[in-house]
Design a protein around this motif. Sequence first.
Motif, short mmCIF file in Angstrom:
data_model
loop_
_atom_site.label_atom_id
_atom_site.label_comp_id
_atom_site.label_asym_id
_atom_site.label_seq_id
_atom_site.Cartn_x
_atom_site.Cartn_y
_atom_site.Cartn_z
N MET A 1 -13.28 -10.52 -24.91
CA MET A 1 -12.84 -9.87 -26.14
C MET A 1 -11.70 -10.69 -26.73
O MET A 1 -10.71 -10.97 -26.06
CB MET A 1 -12.37 -8.44 -25.85
N LEU A 2 -11.84 -11.07 -27.98
CA LEU A 2 -10.81 -11.80 -28.69
C LEU A 2 -10.03 -10.83 -29.58
O LEU A 2 -10.49 -9.74 -29.87
CB LEU A 2 -11.42 -12.92 -29.51
N PHE A 3 -8.86 -11.25 -30.02
CA PHE A 3 -7.99 -10.35 -30.76
C PHE A 3 -7.76 -10.85 -32.19
O PHE A 3 -7.36 -11.99 -32.42
CB PHE A 3 -6.64 -10.20 -30.04
N TYR A 4 -8.03 -9.96 -33.14
CA TYR A 4 -7.87 -10.24 -34.56
C TYR A 4 -7.12 -9.09 -35.23
O TYR A 4 -7.16 -7.95 -34.77
CB TYR A 4 -9.24 -10.41 -35.23
N ASP A 5 -6.47 -9.40 -36.33
CA ASP A 5 -5.78 -8.35 -37.09
C ASP A 5 -6.80 -7.54 -37.88
O ASP A 5 -7.82 -8.08 -38.35
CB ASP A 5 -4.76 -8.96 -38.03
N GLU B 1 -7.70 1.73 -26.17
CA GLU B 1 -7.52 0.62 -25.24
C GLU B 1 -7.63 -0.74 -25.92
O GLU B 1 -7.20 -1.76 -25.38
CB GLU B 1 -8.53 0.71 -24.10
N GLY B 2 -8.23 -0.78 -27.12
CA GLY B 2 -8.38 -2.05 -27.82
C GLY B 2 -7.38 -2.27 -28.94
O GLY B 2 -7.48 -3.26 -29.67
N ILE B 3 -6.40 -1.38 -29.06
CA ILE B 3 -5.45 -1.45 -30.16
C ILE B 3 -4.09 -1.95 -29.67
O ILE B 3 -3.54 -1.45 -28.70
CB ILE B 3 -5.26 -0.08 -30.83
#
Length: 223
Positions: free
Chosen positions: A101-105, A148-150
Amino acid sequence: MKKSDGNPAKYDLEHRYKGDDSWYGVLVTVDGETMTVKFEGYSEKFDVKFLADDFKSKEEIDEFVRKFRNVSPQLQDNECGSVKEGMIVCAACNAFGKDDMLFYDAVVEAIHNENHTFHNGVEECVCTFVLSWLHGPKKDDLANSGIEGICIIKGTTQVDPRISSFLELVNQKLRKSSCKSTSTSEQNNSASKGSSRTKRVRYLSSEQKSDSSFKASYHLLIQ
């Protein structure tokens, strides 16, 4: 980027990596005119190095600074009430259909609130957050996310001291380059004026010849 098997260190900044446009936890070090970005959980072969000579303009420097920020902490179950519609968060995204999982705004477009559950006295948030991605491969797409993804984006009032010290070197390079360009430009102007005067002399008297020549070069700052 593929994660290493080693235990990741706790790094203190986030960097928006050019390769996949995702945010990563990083450690920044500066050695002379080189700044190294080490990615949390990845081996040294994935380190990214920036050289003071890499930058050609103030606009490039500004863009570079925007690629770094404070670490965005993960939202806890009992903190979901702090998220509001229209808020910008950093969220996990299955961007390329892989396990990582990558993180983006993203912008929080809507929140579907649910009563929290409790297991052995531990609160669990089961709310759903509707997100609209601001960058990355799924830009403008909508996605649902659990708490959990925020992650909450933490603003910063000043540039990190390590980055600031590196930028001092960058700006010194740009100033030197600018001075050289200005000096060469002045030489070009003088050469142009001198050529015009020489032509006038030839027009007035065909027997007179100019014994001077002018050469100029324009130096560009390159990587």
